[in-house]
Design a protein around this motif. Structure first.
Motif, PDB file in Angstrom:
ATOM      1  N   ALA A 289       0.845  -1.196   0.000  1.00 50.18           N
ATOM      2  CA  ALA A 289       0.000   0.000   0.000  1.00 50.18           C
ATOM      3  C   ALA A 289       0.881   1.248   0.000  1.00 50.18           C
ATOM      4  CB  ALA A 289      -0.903  -0.001   1.226  1.00 50.18           C
ATOM      5  N   PRO A 290       0.443   2.318  -0.691  1.00 52.11           N
ATOM      6  CA  PRO A 290      -0.794   2.402  -1.464  1.00 52.11           C
ATOM      7  C   PRO A 290      -0.719   1.564  -2.723  1.00 52.11           C
ATOM      8  CG  PRO A 290       0.516   4.373  -1.785  1.00 52.11           C
ATOM      9  CD  PRO A 290       1.218   3.576  -0.734  1.00 52.11           C
ATOM     10  N   ALA A 291      -1.808   0.858  -3.028  1.00 53.27           N
ATOM     11  CA  ALA A 291      -1.817  -0.054  -4.160  1.00 53.27           C
ATOM     12  C   ALA A 291      -1.889   0.687  -5.487  1.00 53.27           C
ATOM     13  CB  ALA A 291      -2.994  -1.024  -4.031  1.00 53.27           C
ATOM     14  N   CYS A 292      -2.586   1.823  -5.495  1.00 51.46           N
ATOM     15  CA  CYS A 292      -2.771   2.580  -6.737  1.00 51.46           C
ATOM     16  C   CYS A 292      -2.639   4.072  -6.444  1.00 51.46           C
ATOM     17  CB  CYS A 292      -4.149   2.294  -7.349  1.00 51.46           C
ATOM     18  SG  CYS A 292      -4.438   0.553  -7.782  1.00 51.46           S
ATOM     19  N   ALA A 293      -2.513   4.847  -7.486  1.00 48.44           N
ATOM     20  CA  ALA A 293      -2.456   6.302  -7.367  1.00 48.44           C
ATOM     21  C   ALA A 293      -3.190   6.922  -8.533  1.00 48.44           C
ATOM     22  CB  ALA A 293      -1.010   6.784  -7.327  1.00 48.44           C
ATOM     23  N   SER A 294      -3.931   7.993  -8.263  1.00 45.21           N
ATOM     24  CA  SER A 294      -4.673   8.697  -9.305  1.00 45.21           C
ATOM     25  C   SER A 294      -4.196  10.129  -9.411  1.00 45.21           C
ATOM     26  CB  SER A 294      -6.181   8.662  -9.006  1.00 45.21           C
ATOM     27  OG  SER A 294      -6.686   7.338  -9.073  1.00 45.21           O
ATOM     28  N   PHE A 295      -4.297  10.683 -10.606  1.00 43.40           N
ATOM     29  CA  PHE A 295      -3.887  12.053 -10.875  1.00 43.40           C
ATOM     30  C   PHE A 295      -4.964  12.721 -11.730  1.00 43.40           C
ATOM     31  CE2 PHE A 295      -0.267   9.260 -10.532  1.00 43.40           C
ATOM     32  CZ  PHE A 295       0.534   9.888  -9.585  1.00 43.40           C
ATOM     33  N   ARG A 296      -5.294  13.938 -11.408  1.00 40.06           N
ATOM     34  CA  ARG A 296      -6.309  14.696 -12.149  1.00 40.06           C
ATOM     35  C   ARG A 296      -5.584  15.559 -13.178  1.00 40.06           C
ATOM     36  NH1 ARG A 296      -9.486  19.590 -11.090  1.00 40.06           N
ATOM     37  NH2 ARG A 296     -11.620  19.320 -11.875  1.00 40.06           N
TER      38      ARG A 296
ATOM     39  N   ARG B 182       6.275  19.299 -17.433  1.00 40.29           N
ATOM     40  CA  ARG B 182       7.131  18.414 -18.218  1.00 40.29           C
ATOM     41  C   ARG B 182       7.441  17.115 -17.497  1.00 40.29           C
ATOM     42  NH1 ARG B 182       7.349  19.958 -23.558  1.00 40.29           N
ATOM     43  NH2 ARG B 182       7.660  22.217 -23.753  1.00 40.29           N
ATOM     44  N   ARG B 183       7.713  17.218 -16.202  1.00 36.37           N
ATOM     45  CA  ARG B 183       8.229  16.038 -15.489  1.00 36.37           C
ATOM     46  C   ARG B 183       7.712  16.027 -14.055  1.00 36.37           C
ATOM     47  NH1 ARG B 183      13.181  12.993 -15.985  1.00 36.37           N
ATOM     48  NH2 ARG B 183      13.879  12.162 -13.986  1.00 36.37           N
ATOM     49  N   LEU B 184       7.274  14.861 -13.610  1.00 34.46           N
ATOM     50  CA  LEU B 184       6.852  14.677 -12.223  1.00 34.46           C
ATOM     51  C   LEU B 184       7.564  13.466 -11.647  1.00 34.46           C
ATOM     52  CD1 LEU B 184       3.925  15.464 -13.917  1.00 34.46           C
ATOM     53  CD2 LEU B 184       3.381  15.924 -11.522  1.00 34.46           C
ATOM     54  N   GLU B 185       8.133  13.634 -10.463  1.00 35.79           N
ATOM     55  CA  GLU B 185       8.755  12.530  -9.722  1.00 35.79           C
ATOM     56  C   GLU B 185       7.758  12.053  -8.674  1.00 35.79           C
ATOM     57  OE1 GLU B 185      11.613  11.106 -10.211  1.00 35.79           O
ATOM     58  OE2 GLU B 185      12.556  12.473 -11.664  1.00 35.79           O
ATOM     59  N   ILE B 186       7.447  10.766  -8.692  1.00 37.46           N
ATOM     60  CA  ILE B 186       6.466  10.195  -7.769  1.00 37.46           C
ATOM     61  C   ILE B 186       7.209   9.294  -6.785  1.00 37.46           C
ATOM     62  CG2 ILE B 186       4.263   9.023  -7.533  1.00 37.46           C
ATOM     63  CD1 ILE B 186       4.219  11.495  -9.377  1.00 37.46           C
ATOM     64  N   PHE B 187       7.295   9.719  -5.541  1.00 34.13           N
ATOM     65  CA  PHE B 187       7.936   8.931  -4.487  1.00 34.13           C
ATOM     66  C   PHE B 187       6.844   8.293  -3.634  1.00 34.13           C
ATOM     67  CE2 PHE B 187      11.752  12.011  -4.643  1.00 34.13           C
ATOM     68  CZ  PHE B 187      12.286  11.303  -5.704  1.00 34.13           C
ATOM     69  N   ARG B 188       6.952   6.991  -3.469  1.00 36.92           N
ATOM     70  CA  ARG B 188       5.911   6.222  -2.778  1.00 36.92           C
ATOM     71  C   ARG B 188       6.469   5.617  -1.502  1.00 36.92           C
ATOM     72  NH1 ARG B 188       4.876   0.556  -4.201  1.00 36.92           N
ATOM     73  NH2 ARG B 188       2.846  -0.163  -3.412  1.00 36.92           N
ATOM     74  N   HIS B 189       5.789   5.868  -0.386  1.00 35.19           N
ATOM     75  CA  HIS B 189       6.171   5.285   0.901  1.00 35.19           C
ATOM     76  C   HIS B 189       5.298   4.055   1.129  1.00 35.19           C
ATOM     77  CE1 HIS B 189       8.585   8.822   1.948  1.00 35.19           C
ATOM     78  NE2 HIS B 189       7.641   9.496   1.338  1.00 35.19           N
ATOM     79  N   ALA B 190       5.790   2.924   0.660  1.00 36.08           N
ATOM     80  CA  ALA B 190       4.971   1.706   0.682  1.00 36.08           C
ATOM     81  C   ALA B 190       4.985   1.052   2.058  1.00 36.08           C
ATOM     82  CB  ALA B 190       5.489   0.712  -0.362  1.00 36.08           C
ATOM     83  N   ARG B 191       3.879   0.355   2.359  1.00 33.80           N
ATOM     84  CA  ARG B 191       3.766  -0.422   3.593  1.00 33.80           C
ATOM     85  C   ARG B 191       3.001  -1.702   3.305  1.00 33.80           C
ATOM     86  NH1 ARG B 191       1.104   3.139   8.148  1.00 33.80           N
ATOM     87  NH2 ARG B 191       1.390   1.197   9.281  1.00 33.80           N
ATOM     88  N   PRO B 192       3.265  -2.780   4.061  1.00 34.96           N
ATOM     89  CA  PRO B 192       2.461  -3.998   3.890  1.00 34.96           C
ATOM     90  C   PRO B 192       0.993  -3.702   4.139  1.00 34.96           C
ATOM     91  CG  PRO B 192       4.412  -4.434   5.214  1.00 34.96           C
ATOM     92  CD  PRO B 192       4.333  -2.944   5.050  1.00 34.96           C
ATOM     93  N   VAL B 193       0.129  -4.348   3.379  1.00 40.10           N
ATOM     94  CA  VAL B 193      -1.298  -4.075   3.472  1.00 40.10           C
ATOM     95  C   VAL B 193      -1.842  -4.388   4.856  1.00 40.10           C
ATOM     96  CG1 VAL B 193      -3.565  -4.748   2.576  1.00 40.10           C
ATOM     97  CG2 VAL B 193      -1.664  -4.397   1.003  1.00 40.10           C
TER      98      VAL B 193
END
Length: 311
Positions: free
Chosen positions: A112-119, A129-140
């Motif tokens: 988790a998070p399993a998915c990500a949405s962007f508007r 031009r460019r977006l960096e997506i950093f994800r702080h994952a954790r076990p579900v």
């Protein structure tokens, strides 16, 4: 409206983030915008990304994504270059003046998070031009346990808030006591228990009077306490009642004021709990602000609601 902050989508960050996780650099320290994703739920906020016809916008992720499984509204009006960690979108001229679309990607590791949405918000001339997506994952399972705890805490807070609102809506004085149900025709049962309590030799206060009270859903103790210390005052910090089965009931006290050296003061203790939880003999523990001195008495009992008028 498009947000210029480098962390426009920032759910509460984890209290302890593993060192391997990347975080957004300071504003201006990198090209493009940075977005951090965390596993915490409870928010419907979706980050906005500004796009423009004929200009490519790249999303670079620090975790593998299911590129083939992504969803993109109005996809027929985009040139899409999907990859495991890099997805590039270029809207066509048909997107000019169009309503915002949503891009949703899901991650491959099952955490988790399993998915990500962007508007995706269309601008006539300027696109990111460019977006960096950093994800702080954790076990579900960890996230689910935390969410359960949060829901329980929220439920308790809602109940407390409802109680406070209900009490605030009632009148004060004697009318308020009757309206709250704490006082009936029998009054508030009370009894002096100074003769029955047990005392600890280590106590740093002397009990001069101890009176127990009961009302529906709550009990109280009136203490007249003397501070024998000739040099130091005694300031209450916290209190609990410990029941016959070692159950601990949180207690409030009033006033939170020092008991001066050699003087006597009254301290009230109150516990809110169902009547059945306050049956039997209890131990009262009261401790000082610095935690070094305590006052503990045992065999604290409360009168029955059927015993008739109080004092």
């Amino acid at each position: 409206m498009f947000a210029s902050s480098p962390t426009a989508f920032l759910v509460l960050l984890l209290a302890a983030t593993p060192a391997s996780y990347q975080t957004c650099p300071p504003l201006g320290a990198s090209e493009g915008r940075c977005i951090e994703l965390t596993a915490e739920g409870g928010t419907n906020e979706v980050p906005e990304v500004q796009i423009s016809p004929g200009q490519p916008t790249s999303f670079r992720f620090d975790s593998d994504v299911h590129a083939d499984g992504m969803t993109l509204e109005n996809r027929e009006h985009f040139e899409v270059a999907p990859g495991k960690r890099l997805i590039t979108l270029e809207p066509s001229e048909k997107m000019r003046g169009a309503k915002p679309s949503t891009l949703t990607v899901c991650f491959a590791d099952g955490a988790a998070p399993a998915c990500a949405s962007f508007r995706l918000v269309v601008h006539p001339a300027i696109g990111e031009r460019r977006l960096e997506i950093f994800r702080h994952a954790r076990p579900v399972d960890s996230v689910q346990a935390e969410l359960r705890k949060t829901r329980e805490e929220n439920s308790e807070l809602r109940a407390e808030n409802a109680r406070l609102r209900a009490e605030h809506d009632r009148p004060d004085g004697l009318i308020g006591l009757f309206a709250s149900g704490m006082v009936g025709l029998a009054g508030i049962p009370s009894q002096s228990i100074i003769e029955f309590i047990t005392k600890r030799e280590s106590n740093t206060l002397w009990p001069r009077m101890v009176t127990a009270f009961r009302a529906p859903g709550r009990v109280a103790i009136e203490l007249w306490l003397e501070n024998p210390d000739a040099a130091k005052s005694w300031t209450p910090k916290g209190a609990v009642l410990v029941g016959p089965k070692d159950e601990v009931l949180e207690a409030s006290f009033w006033p939170a004021e020092p008991i001066p050296s050699g003087e006597r003061r009254r301290v009230w203790i109150e516990v809110m709990a169902p009547d059945a939880r306050t049956e039997g003999a209890f131990t009262l523990k009261l401790w000082e602000a610095d935690g070094q001195r305590t006052f503990i008495i045992g065999n604290v009992t409360f009168p029955s609601l059927a015993e008739g008028p109080g004092l």
